[in-house]
Design a protein around this motif. Structure first.
Motif, PDB file in Angstrom:
ATOM      1  N   MET A  93     -14.884 -18.523 -17.895  1.00 28.11           N
ATOM      2  CA  MET A  93     -13.884 -17.943 -18.759  1.00 28.11           C
ATOM      3  C   MET A  93     -12.713 -17.494 -17.888  1.00 28.11           C
ATOM      4  SD  MET A  93     -14.163 -14.557 -21.155  1.00 28.11           S
ATOM      5  CE  MET A  93     -15.158 -15.284 -22.420  1.00 28.11           C
ATOM      6  N   SER A  94     -11.495 -17.811 -18.289  1.00 31.71           N
ATOM      7  CA  SER A  94     -10.331 -17.440 -17.491  1.00 31.71           C
ATOM      8  C   SER A  94      -9.903 -16.015 -17.793  1.00 31.71           C
ATOM      9  CB  SER A  94      -9.183 -18.410 -17.747  1.00 31.71           C
ATOM     10  OG  SER A  94      -8.738 -18.263 -19.069  1.00 31.71           O
ATOM     11  N   GLU A  95      -9.290 -15.417 -16.782  1.00 31.76           N
ATOM     12  CA  GLU A  95      -8.792 -14.052 -16.904  1.00 31.76           C
ATOM     13  C   GLU A  95      -7.562 -14.031 -17.797  1.00 31.76           C
ATOM     14  OE1 GLU A  95      -7.412 -11.956 -13.292  1.00 31.76           O
ATOM     15  OE2 GLU A  95      -9.518 -11.455 -13.070  1.00 31.76           O
ATOM     16  N   GLU A  96      -7.411 -12.994 -18.612  1.00 29.55           N
ATOM     17  CA  GLU A  96      -6.231 -12.848 -19.448  1.00 29.55           C
ATOM     18  C   GLU A  96      -5.024 -12.533 -18.570  1.00 29.55           C
ATOM     19  OE1 GLU A  96      -4.616  -9.789 -22.839  1.00 29.55           O
ATOM     20  OE2 GLU A  96      -6.770 -10.121 -22.664  1.00 29.55           O
ATOM     21  N   LYS A  97      -3.887 -13.138 -18.899  1.00 28.69           N
ATOM     22  CA  LYS A  97      -2.668 -12.865 -18.144  1.00 28.69           C
ATOM     23  C   LYS A  97      -2.247 -11.426 -18.379  1.00 28.69           C
ATOM     24  CE  LYS A  97      -0.794 -17.475 -17.823  1.00 28.69           C
ATOM     25  NZ  LYS A  97       0.417 -18.301 -17.942  1.00 28.69           N
ATOM     26  N   GLN A  98      -1.829 -10.776 -17.303  1.00 30.91           N
ATOM     27  CA  GLN A  98      -1.416  -9.382 -17.379  1.00 30.91           C
ATOM     28  C   GLN A  98      -0.404  -9.111 -16.273  1.00 30.91           C
ATOM     29  OE1 GLN A  98      -4.639  -6.522 -16.833  1.00 30.91           O
ATOM     30  NE2 GLN A  98      -3.799  -5.304 -18.496  1.00 30.91           N
ATOM     31  N   VAL A  99       0.548  -8.236 -16.559  1.00 27.89           N
ATOM     32  CA  VAL A  99       1.527  -7.848 -15.550  1.00 27.89           C
ATOM     33  C   VAL A  99       0.834  -7.008 -14.488  1.00 27.89           C
ATOM     34  CG1 VAL A  99       3.622  -6.502 -15.119  1.00 27.89           C
ATOM     35  CG2 VAL A  99       3.441  -7.908 -17.183  1.00 27.89           C
ATOM     36  N   GLY A 100       1.102  -7.324 -13.240  1.00 29.25           N
ATOM     37  CA  GLY A 100       0.616  -6.522 -12.123  1.00 29.25           C
ATOM     38  C   GLY A 100       1.731  -5.619 -11.624  1.00 29.25           C
ATOM     39  N   ILE A 101       1.355  -4.549 -10.959  1.00 31.37           N
ATOM     40  CA  ILE A 101       2.329  -3.571 -10.476  1.00 31.37           C
ATOM     41  C   ILE A 101       2.070  -3.279  -9.005  1.00 31.37           C
ATOM     42  CG2 ILE A 101       3.177  -1.196 -10.731  1.00 31.37           C
ATOM     43  CD1 ILE A 101       2.276  -1.479 -13.726  1.00 31.37           C
ATOM     44  N   VAL A 102       3.159  -3.256  -8.215  1.00 28.67           N
ATOM     45  CA  VAL A 102       3.083  -2.894  -6.806  1.00 28.67           C
ATOM     46  C   VAL A 102       4.017  -1.718  -6.572  1.00 28.67           C
ATOM     47  CG1 VAL A 102       3.510  -3.614  -4.428  1.00 28.67           C
ATOM     48  CG2 VAL A 102       2.529  -5.232  -6.063  1.00 28.67           C
ATOM     49  N   LEU A 103       3.491  -0.683  -5.941  1.00 25.92           N
ATOM     50  CA  LEU A 103       4.284   0.502  -5.602  1.00 25.92           C
ATOM     51  C   LEU A 103       4.565   0.479  -4.109  1.00 25.92           C
ATOM     52  CD1 LEU A 103       2.426   3.167  -7.751  1.00 25.92           C
ATOM     53  CD2 LEU A 103       4.328   1.674  -8.371  1.00 25.92           C
ATOM     54  N   VAL A 104       5.851   0.367  -3.771  1.00 24.89           N
ATOM     55  CA  VAL A 104       6.285   0.223  -2.384  1.00 24.89           C
ATOM     56  C   VAL A 104       6.929   1.530  -1.930  1.00 24.89           C
ATOM     57  CG1 VAL A 104       7.704  -1.087  -0.766  1.00 24.89           C
ATOM     58  CG2 VAL A 104       6.741  -2.232  -2.793  1.00 24.89           C
ATOM     59  N   SER A 105       6.328   2.151  -0.934  1.00 28.33           N
ATOM     60  CA  SER A 105       6.845   3.402  -0.385  1.00 28.33           C
ATOM     61  C   SER A 105       6.926   3.293   1.128  1.00 28.33           C
ATOM     62  CB  SER A 105       5.933   4.570  -0.763  1.00 28.33           C
ATOM     63  OG  SER A 105       6.342   5.761  -0.122  1.00 28.33           O
ATOM     64  N   HIS A 106       7.710   4.155   1.718  1.00 29.07           N
ATOM     65  CA  HIS A 106       7.777   4.240   3.172  1.00 29.07           C
ATOM     66  C   HIS A 106       6.508   4.841   3.762  1.00 29.07           C
ATOM     67  CE1 HIS A 106      11.948   3.417   2.449  1.00 29.07           C
ATOM     68  NE2 HIS A 106      12.129   3.268   3.743  1.00 29.07           N
ATOM     69  N   SER A 107       5.700   5.446   2.918  1.00 24.94           N
ATOM     70  CA  SER A 107       4.499   6.130   3.359  1.00 24.94           C
ATOM     71  C   SER A 107       3.271   5.546   2.663  1.00 24.94           C
ATOM     72  CB  SER A 107       4.622   7.622   3.028  1.00 24.94           C
ATOM     73  OG  SER A 107       3.377   8.259   3.125  1.00 24.94           O
ATOM     74  N   GLY A 108       2.307   5.115   3.452  1.00 24.00           N
ATOM     75  CA  GLY A 108       1.060   4.622   2.877  1.00 24.00           C
ATOM     76  C   GLY A 108       0.372   5.652   1.998  1.00 24.00           C
ATOM     77  N   PRO A 109       0.229   6.905   2.481  1.00 17.17           N
ATOM     78  CA  PRO A 109      -0.417   7.917   1.644  1.00 17.17           C
ATOM     79  C   PRO A 109       0.344   8.214   0.350  1.00 17.17           C
ATOM     80  CG  PRO A 109      -0.501   8.588   3.939  1.00 17.17           C
ATOM     81  CD  PRO A 109       0.385   7.365   3.875  1.00 17.17           C
ATOM     82  N   VAL A 110       1.665   8.191   0.393  1.00 12.96           N
ATOM     83  CA  VAL A 110       2.443   8.439  -0.832  1.00 12.96           C
ATOM     84  C   VAL A 110       2.207   7.309  -1.827  1.00 12.96           C
ATOM     85  CG1 VAL A 110       4.779   8.548  -1.798  1.00 12.96           C
ATOM     86  CG2 VAL A 110       4.197   9.913   0.200  1.00 12.96           C
ATOM     87  N   ALA A 111       2.296   6.063  -1.381  1.00 12.88           N
ATOM     88  CA  ALA A 111       2.079   4.927  -2.279  1.00 12.88           C
ATOM     89  C   ALA A 111       0.680   4.987  -2.898  1.00 12.88           C
ATOM     90  CB  ALA A 111       2.280   3.608  -1.538  1.00 12.88           C
ATOM     91  N   ALA A 112      -0.325   5.267  -2.078  1.00  3.78           N
ATOM     92  CA  ALA A 112      -1.699   5.347  -2.580  1.00  3.78           C
ATOM     93  C   ALA A 112      -1.873   6.494  -3.567  1.00  3.78           C
ATOM     94  CB  ALA A 112      -2.669   5.495  -1.413  1.00  3.78           C
ATOM     95  N   ALA A 113      -1.240   7.622  -3.293  1.00  3.89           N
ATOM     96  CA  ALA A 113      -1.353   8.772  -4.186  1.00  3.89           C
ATOM     97  C   ALA A 113      -0.691   8.496  -5.535  1.00  3.89           C
ATOM     98  CB  ALA A 113      -0.742  10.011  -3.540  1.00  3.89           C
ATOM     99  N   VAL A 114       0.450   7.827  -5.525  1.00  3.98           N
ATOM    100  CA  VAL A 114       1.123   7.518  -6.788  1.00  3.98           C
ATOM    101  C   VAL A 114       0.313   6.496  -7.583  1.00  3.98           C
ATOM    102  CG1 VAL A 114       3.241   6.641  -7.874  1.00  3.98           C
ATOM    103  CG2 VAL A 114       3.397   8.206  -5.929  1.00  3.98           C
ATOM    104  N   VAL A 115      -0.324   5.540  -6.902  1.00  9.18           N
ATOM    105  CA  VAL A 115      -1.219   4.617  -7.602  1.00  9.18           C
ATOM    106  C   VAL A 115      -2.325   5.406  -8.299  1.00  9.18           C
ATOM    107  CG1 VAL A 115      -3.034   2.875  -7.273  1.00  9.18           C
ATOM    108  CG2 VAL A 115      -0.783   2.537  -6.237  1.00  9.18           C
TER     109      VAL A 115
END
Length: 136
Positions: free
Chosen positions: A1-23
């Motif tokens: 069974m194929s996966e349903e199409k869905q929009v993906g989101i990437v959060l790009v920050s200067h800080s790894g911890p900030v990006a991970a926390a916002v996710v």
């Protein structure tokens, strides 16, 4: 069974911890079931402050489900790096789009909308509308 199409989101920050926390914040606030694919791309490959085209490209590939990838960025070189990657045309999945939206509020709005099945235009509209969130 194929996966349903869905929009993906990437959060790009200067800080790894900030990006991970916002996710994590966006995922918690979008609770109520499974969320759309979302990934952090923060900091440099060496773990310092800055941006990494390699990390951004990897995150975008990891969330690509065929309906486009919304890229939300914090500031400065994150914006420039994503714009350069989009101009080159071969590092990001087809349908990748930079969102002109506030980083935190836009991330929450984008994830809620994508998780509800919104297409890339709806995700972008929700993220951009987050500029109008009033605090006073």
């Amino acid at each position: 069974m194929s996966e349903e199409k869905q929009v993906g989101i990437v959060l790009v920050s200067h800080s790894g911890p900030v990006a991970a926390a916002v996710v994590e914040l966006a995922k918690e606030l979008a609770a109520g079931g499974a969320t759309a694919p979302v990934a952090a791309a923060g900091g440099t490959s060496a773990g310092g402050l800055g941006t990494s085209a390699e990390l951004i490209a990897g995150a975008a590939r990891s969330v690509d489900r065929g309906a486009g990838v919304a890229l939300l960025v914090d500031l400065g070189s994150a914006v420039l790096t994503v714009k350069a990657m989009l101009a080159e045309g071969d590092q990001l999945p087809d349908g990748a789009r930079l969102m002109d939206a506030p980083f935190v509020e836009g991330a929450v709005a984008a994830l809620v909308t994508a998780s509800a099945g919104g297409d890339l235009a709806a995700v972008e509209a929700a993220a951009v509308d987050a500029y109008d969130y009033r605090k006073v």
